[in-house]
Scaffold this active site. Structure first.
Site, short mmCIF file in Angstrom:
data_model
loop_
_atom_site.label_atom_id
_atom_site.label_comp_id
_atom_site.label_asym_id
_atom_site.label_seq_id
_atom_site.Cartn_x
_atom_site.Cartn_y
_atom_site.Cartn_z
N LYS A 96 0.89 -1.20 0.00
CA LYS A 96 0.08 0.14 -0.04
C LYS A 96 0.73 1.20 0.06
CE LYS A 96 -3.84 -2.34 2.27
NZ LYS A 96 -3.18 -3.65 2.47
N ARG A 97 1.88 1.28 -0.85
CA ARG A 97 2.71 2.58 -0.92
C ARG A 97 1.92 3.62 -1.76
NH1 ARG A 97 5.22 -0.50 2.72
NH2 ARG A 97 7.25 -0.57 2.81
#
Length: 277
Positions: A96-97
């Protein structure tokens, strides 16, 4: 691995199961804690037990990063083991960057070059320039958060744009489809929002969807297939806790295999219903 190759694996295994490797030392069998690397030993056993039924594995980075360097080593060993022993299984870094482009380039090198994942989950909040560095990698995928399974998803994702009339998750889909294509971009859609898959498929009919939330979170696999399946299946349905922690004894891997097999059998029936196998 492109969408056609992924669909071939789905047809071969009669399954669209993704096993989430959310490995928690507080929940794995106690006898493993005496091992040099208990996380990897647990993951290895789960992988070997479920590889017959899984088309993808998805380690959640938080479960590894919490242990610092030792957790990172366990993650590296896990991904290398999958890529070496089961090279046709799709690997997803659930990271979830999402950051400015210069930072995204560094993240992309980490997960695609160093760790050799096939795909990574990203937050699209900061826009195109934060996603583009990942799309520059040939044969790799980005998986954008679109409509999530958490309880407070509607804090932002259902906000309506007064000009376009679209909700935020619909704007994410519409805009991002101009950035990538069905061979390098997927979307996260929670199983607990299965009825909304109809609207998502109107915007993104051909893209694969990564669907968490089946099992302990209450999502229905049948509903996900009913509303979300397309001509190439187009689904990777994730199960983590429901497979990983069904047994705390030395028979944990066999119990995980049995649970994965049950899901695979249900998936096989759903694929047959629509003539995909």
């Amino acid at each position: 691995m492109d969408a056609t190759q992924l669909f071939e694996q789905i047809k071969l295994k009669k399954s669209f199961l993704c096993v989430g490797l959310d490995t928690d030392l507080n929940r794995i069998p106690e006898f493993l804690l005496s091992k040099e690397d208990p996380i990897f030993e647990f993951n290895k056993a789960i992988i070997d037990a479920t590889a017959e039924f899984a088309v993808a594995y998805k380690p959640n980075l938080a479960f590894y990063e919490q242990y610092g360097a030792t957790g990172w080593t366990s993650l590296q060993k896990t991904v290398k083991y999958i890529r070496t022993k089961h090279p046709n299984i799709f690997t997803i870094a659930d990271a979830k960057r999402g950051d400015i482009s210069n930072t995204s380039r560094m993240y992309a090198r980490t997960f695609f070059n160093h760790l050799d994942f096939h795909a990574i989950t990203l937050s699209p909040y900061m826009g195109h320039d934060t996603v583009e560095p990942f799309l520059a990698f040939e044969g790799k995928w980005v998986i954008l958060l679109s409509l999530t399974s958490n309880s407070s998803f509607d804090d932002f994702q259902l906000i309506e744009n007064a000009k376009s009339g679209k909700r935020l998750y619909q704007e994410v889909l519409s805009k991002s489809m101009l950035w990538g294509n069905e061979n390098n971009m997927m979307y996260v859609v929670g199983a607990t929002r299965a009825e909304m898959l109809k609207e998502i498929r109107k915007i993104a009919p051909d893209h694969f969807l990564l669907v968490p939330g089946v099992g302990e979170q209450g999502g229905s696999l049948a509903d996900v297939a009913k509303y979300g399946m397309n001509s190439q299946c187009g689904l990777l349905v994730n199960s983590a806790r429901g497979i990983l922690y069904t047994d705390q004894s030395m028979r944990f891997a066999g119990a995980a295999r049995a649970k994965a097999m049950l899901l695979q059998k249900e998936m096989e029936g759903l694929l047959k219903e629509v003539g995909l196998i």
